[in-house]
Scaffold this motif. Structure first.
Motif, PDB file in Angstrom:
ATOM      1  N   SER A 179     -17.892   6.960   7.149  1.00 22.54           N
ATOM      2  CA  SER A 179     -17.195   8.203   7.456  1.00 22.54           C
ATOM      3  C   SER A 179     -15.889   7.852   8.156  1.00 22.54           C
ATOM      4  CB  SER A 179     -18.084   9.066   8.363  1.00 22.54           C
ATOM      5  OG  SER A 179     -17.426  10.259   8.636  1.00 22.54           O
ATOM      6  N   ILE A 180     -14.763   8.001   7.451  1.00 22.08           N
ATOM      7  CA  ILE A 180     -13.485   7.550   8.030  1.00 22.08           C
ATOM      8  C   ILE A 180     -12.472   8.697   8.159  1.00 22.08           C
ATOM      9  CG2 ILE A 180     -13.768   5.141   7.281  1.00 22.08           C
ATOM     10  CD1 ILE A 180     -11.679   5.843   5.004  1.00 22.08           C
ATOM     11  N   GLY A 181     -12.946   9.908   8.139  1.00 21.98           N
ATOM     12  CA  GLY A 181     -12.041  11.035   8.402  1.00 21.98           C
ATOM     13  C   GLY A 181     -11.618  11.829   7.176  1.00 21.98           C
ATOM     14  N   GLY A 182     -12.010  11.395   6.007  1.00 17.37           N
ATOM     15  CA  GLY A 182     -11.613  12.082   4.770  1.00 17.37           C
ATOM     16  C   GLY A 182     -12.199  13.482   4.660  1.00 17.37           C
ATOM     17  N   THR A 183     -13.383  13.648   5.204  1.00 16.94           N
ATOM     18  CA  THR A 183     -14.055  14.944   5.093  1.00 16.94           C
ATOM     19  C   THR A 183     -13.290  16.012   5.874  1.00 16.94           C
ATOM     20  OG1 THR A 183     -16.152  13.896   4.695  1.00 16.94           O
ATOM     21  CG2 THR A 183     -16.252  16.109   5.576  1.00 16.94           C
ATOM     22  N   LYS A 184     -12.888  15.665   7.076  1.00 19.61           N
ATOM     23  CA  LYS A 184     -12.161  16.640   7.892  1.00 19.61           C
ATOM     24  C   LYS A 184     -10.831  17.017   7.217  1.00 19.61           C
ATOM     25  CE  LYS A 184     -10.522  17.727  12.489  1.00 19.61           C
ATOM     26  NZ  LYS A 184      -9.549  18.606  11.861  1.00 19.61           N
ATOM     27  N   VAL A 185     -10.121  15.992   6.758  1.00 23.02           N
ATOM     28  CA  VAL A 185      -8.847  16.222   6.070  1.00 23.02           C
ATOM     29  C   VAL A 185      -9.063  17.175   4.888  1.00 23.02           C
ATOM     30  CG1 VAL A 185      -7.202  15.060   4.522  1.00 23.02           C
ATOM     31  CG2 VAL A 185      -7.752  14.048   6.745  1.00 23.02           C
ATOM     32  N   SER A 186     -10.115  16.934   4.125  1.00 17.68           N
ATOM     33  CA  SER A 186     -10.369  17.722   2.907  1.00 17.68           C
ATOM     34  C   SER A 186     -10.743  19.165   3.237  1.00 17.68           C
ATOM     35  CB  SER A 186     -11.495  17.099   2.093  1.00 17.68           C
ATOM     36  OG  SER A 186     -11.280  15.728   1.941  1.00 17.68           O
ATOM     37  N   ILE A 187     -11.562  19.341   4.274  1.00 17.01           N
ATOM     38  CA  ILE A 187     -11.949  20.713   4.645  1.00 17.01           C
ATOM     39  C   ILE A 187     -10.709  21.464   5.140  1.00 17.01           C
ATOM     40  CG2 ILE A 187     -13.379  22.150   6.174  1.00 17.01           C
ATOM     41  CD1 ILE A 187     -15.405  19.786   6.198  1.00 17.01           C
ATOM     42  N   ARG A 192       0.826  -1.221   0.000  1.00 15.32           N
ATOM     43  CA  ARG A 192       0.000   0.000   0.000  1.00 15.32           C
ATOM     44  C   ARG A 192       0.855   1.263   0.000  1.00 15.32           C
ATOM     45  NH1 ARG A 192      -5.129  -0.536   1.023  1.00 15.32           N
ATOM     46  NH2 ARG A 192      -5.293   1.718   1.279  1.00 15.32           N
ATOM     47  N   ASN A 193       1.837   1.273   0.942  1.00 15.27           N
ATOM     48  CA  ASN A 193       2.630   2.502   1.090  1.00 15.27           C
ATOM     49  C   ASN A 193       3.363   2.854  -0.192  1.00 15.27           C
ATOM     50  OD1 ASN A 193       1.710   2.513   3.615  1.00 15.27           O
ATOM     51  ND2 ASN A 193       3.621   1.822   4.593  1.00 15.27           N
ATOM     52  N   GLU A 194       3.842   1.801  -0.859  1.00  9.17           N
ATOM     53  CA  GLU A 194       4.558   2.044  -2.119  1.00  9.17           C
ATOM     54  C   GLU A 194       3.635   2.685  -3.155  1.00  9.17           C
ATOM     55  OE1 GLU A 194       6.842  -1.150  -4.062  1.00  9.17           O
ATOM     56  OE2 GLU A 194       7.342  -1.755  -2.010  1.00  9.17           O
ATOM     57  N   TYR A 195       2.381   2.222  -3.187  1.00 10.50           N
ATOM     58  CA  TYR A 195       1.471   2.802  -4.186  1.00 10.50           C
ATOM     59  C   TYR A 195       1.152   4.264  -3.857  1.00 10.50           C
ATOM     60  CZ  TYR A 195      -1.959   3.660  -7.697  1.00 10.50           C
ATOM     61  OH  TYR A 195      -2.605   4.225  -8.778  1.00 10.50           O
ATOM     62  N   VAL A 196       0.912   4.531  -2.575  1.00 12.22           N
ATOM     63  CA  VAL A 196       0.620   5.920  -2.178  1.00 12.22           C
ATOM     64  C   VAL A 196       1.814   6.805  -2.563  1.00 12.22           C
ATOM     65  CG1 VAL A 196       0.224   7.449  -0.198  1.00 12.22           C
ATOM     66  CG2 VAL A 196      -0.998   5.273  -0.360  1.00 12.22           C
ATOM     67  N   GLU A 244      -3.647   8.250   4.364  1.00 14.74           N
ATOM     68  CA  GLU A 244      -3.132   8.166   2.990  1.00 14.74           C
ATOM     69  C   GLU A 244      -3.690   9.319   2.143  1.00 14.74           C
ATOM     70  OE1 GLU A 244      -2.852   3.268   3.025  1.00 14.74           O
ATOM     71  OE2 GLU A 244      -4.694   4.264   2.430  1.00 14.74           O
ATOM     72  N   THR A 245      -4.969   9.580   2.355  1.00 14.22           N
ATOM     73  CA  THR A 245      -5.617  10.673   1.620  1.00 14.22           C
ATOM     74  C   THR A 245      -4.906  11.992   1.917  1.00 14.22           C
ATOM     75  OG1 THR A 245      -7.724   9.507   1.719  1.00 14.22           O
ATOM     76  CG2 THR A 245      -7.844  11.885   1.304  1.00 14.22           C
ATOM     77  N   LYS A 246      -4.618  12.193   3.198  1.00 19.68           N
ATOM     78  CA  LYS A 246      -3.963  13.441   3.592  1.00 19.68           C
ATOM     79  C   LYS A 246      -2.583  13.572   2.950  1.00 19.68           C
ATOM     80  CE  LYS A 246      -2.812  16.201   7.600  1.00 19.68           C
ATOM     81  NZ  LYS A 246      -2.838  16.330   9.036  1.00 19.68           N
ATOM     82  N   SER A 247      -1.849  12.478   2.906  1.00 14.97           N
ATOM     83  CA  SER A 247      -0.494  12.626   2.357  1.00 14.97           C
ATOM     84  C   SER A 247      -0.543  12.919   0.852  1.00 14.97           C
ATOM     85  CB  SER A 247       0.397  11.424   2.716  1.00 14.97           C
ATOM     86  OG  SER A 247      -0.003  10.304   1.997  1.00 14.97           O
TER      87      SER A 247
END
Ligand code: NIG
Ligand code: FE
Length: 419
Positions: free
Chosen positions: A254-262, A194-198, A230-233
């Motif tokens: 809801s896994i935290g992506g919304t907060k990161v995006s805002i 996973r990390n390699e793909y990110v 991962e989304t945040k990075s």
């Protein structure tokens, strides 16, 4: 001498005229102008007036009889996956039998099936297929569209998709705004890496930037796809390079992506069926647009995003088709608007705002398009309806009478001009 076009005998113009992002209660405020005519010079609206129009008898003046149809701004579809190979009707019966969307993906189907087909398809095949869909969209009155990659998951195929979009933008009447979605799914080859793909997605951003292939970066932040960290990075790296952000989030969990995006000031966060009350409050205080995709809920037979709660909390909403081969195989943006009435419980005026000025704002083009006002570009849609309510109520058909893009007639009586 400028090229002039006068559109007369319009029954009514409906347009949002509030400053975007138009949020909360203001979304239902729409200007209504009865019996107007419009003067267009080159690509711009130079005059909107009512009463008798004076025909300027220069040879370069064209006149168009709107035949008492109603007019709204050209539609802005700000979330599509336009360019892809193949189709997925073979997964349709699985879906009907109740196999969840994410289970199909985990078995190597879903998005990964389309990845296979997109890798295999030539540039020309992808181009011709996407062009056919764009023509459909134009017939439904869409004059600007956002297009994502995300069916390559390797640099070569992602670039192929983005180049198809770029070429179509040059040749097609519809304006295209491109988004790089390398983080749409984890490719099979990276199952235990996973990390390699990110990291690879992050590294590839520079090439996408250098080649000017996209203005936006998107991530599918969801259980079993990419997590919030991962989304945040990926999004932070993209922002540093000057990309603007749009994010698939809160579709299923809801896994935290919304907060990161805002926090990263994303232009849109999209889907939001699972958004929490806390995130709604944060969203209402931001300029990020909640981009709802009700045709996806319809096709996947899922719950709908809490549009009323979002509007009542003062959030600015857009709606988009999410046209793609898996969760939303339909280019019919008018249907998306009608489902927004029936299932999101949005008022026709709110739907109009969400399909024009707010998505235009999310694409940074609202100074030029998204409303019918003097000085703006003449992207206009005439509908064969008596009023706006009828357009939303009579669902499932194409109400287009004609479409003007950059001041030019491009669809006349439901046919693409010149074809
Ligand atoms: O927005 N959710 C992620 N992406 C698309 C679906 C893509 C597909 O199934 O091919 C969506 O629904
Ligand atoms: Fe999508």
């Amino acid at each position: 001498m400028e090229n002039r076009l006068i559109i007369y005998n319009i029954k009514t113009i409906y347009t949002s005229i509030n400053k975007p992002p138009v949020r909360g209660k203001l979304m239902s405020e729409v200007e209504v102008i009865n019996n107007p005519y419009i003067v267009i010079e080159n690509d711009k609206i130079i005059k909107i007036s009512t009463g008798d129009y004076k025909v300027d008898k220069t040879p370069k003046t064209k006149i168009y009889d709107a035949n008492q149809k109603i007019m709204i701004p050209g539609l802005v579809d700000s979330h599509t996956h336009l360019v892809f190979g193949g189709s997925r009707e073979h997964e349709f019966s699985k879906k009907i039998a109740g196999v969840p969307y994410l289970d199909i993906l985990a078995e190597g189907g879903g998005i990964l099936n389309t990845v296979k087909a997109t890798k295999k398809a030539s540039f020309e095949e992808l181009y011709n297929k996407a062009k056919k869909s764009l023509d459909e969209m134009l017939l439904f009155g869409v004059t600007s569209v956002e297009v994502k990659s995300g069916y390559g998951l390797d640099l070569e195929t992602e670039i192929k998709q983005l180049k198809v979009a770029k070429e179509l933008n040059k040749n097609h009447q519809i304006d295209i705004y491109s988004t790089y979605l390398g983080a749409h799914a984890l490719p099979k080859e990276y199952k235990n890496k996973r990390n390699e793909y990110v990291q690879k997605v992050v590294d590839d951003l520079e090439i996408i930037k250098q080649e000017k292939l996209a203005d936006y970066v998107d991530v599918f932040c969801e259980t079993g796809v990419f997590n919030a960290k991962e989304t945040k990075s990926i999004l932070s790296a993209a922002k540093k390079l000057g990309f603007k952000l749009r994010v698939h989030t809160d579709e299923i969990d809801s896994i935290g992506g919304t907060k990161v995006s805002i926090d990263l000031k994303a232009k849109t966060i999209d889907h939001l069926m699972a958004i929490t009350d806390e995130d709604i409050t944060a969203l209402s205080k931001s300029n990020t647009i909640a981009n709802l995709l009700p045709s996806t809920s319809f096709f996947l037979n899922k719950e709908y995003a809490p549009a009323r709660k979002l509007i009542d909390s003062g959030v600015a909403l857009a709606i988009s088709s999410d046209y793609n081969p898996g969760s939303t195989p339909s280019e019919n943006f008018q249907l998306t608007m009608q489902i927004s009435g029936n299932k999101l419980m949005m008022l026709p005026e709110e739907i109009l705002t969400a399909a024009t000025i707010n998505p235009a704002y999310s694409l940074d083009i609202s100074k030029k398009i998204g409303s019918i006002e003097e000085g703006k570009i003449a992207d206009l849609l005439l509908l064969d309806c008596n009023n706006l309510d009828y357009f939303i109520y009579h669902y499932g058909i194409n109400h287009t009478y004609s479409v003007f893009k950059n001041g030019k007639l491009v669809v006349d009586k439901r046919r693409i001009v010149g074809e």
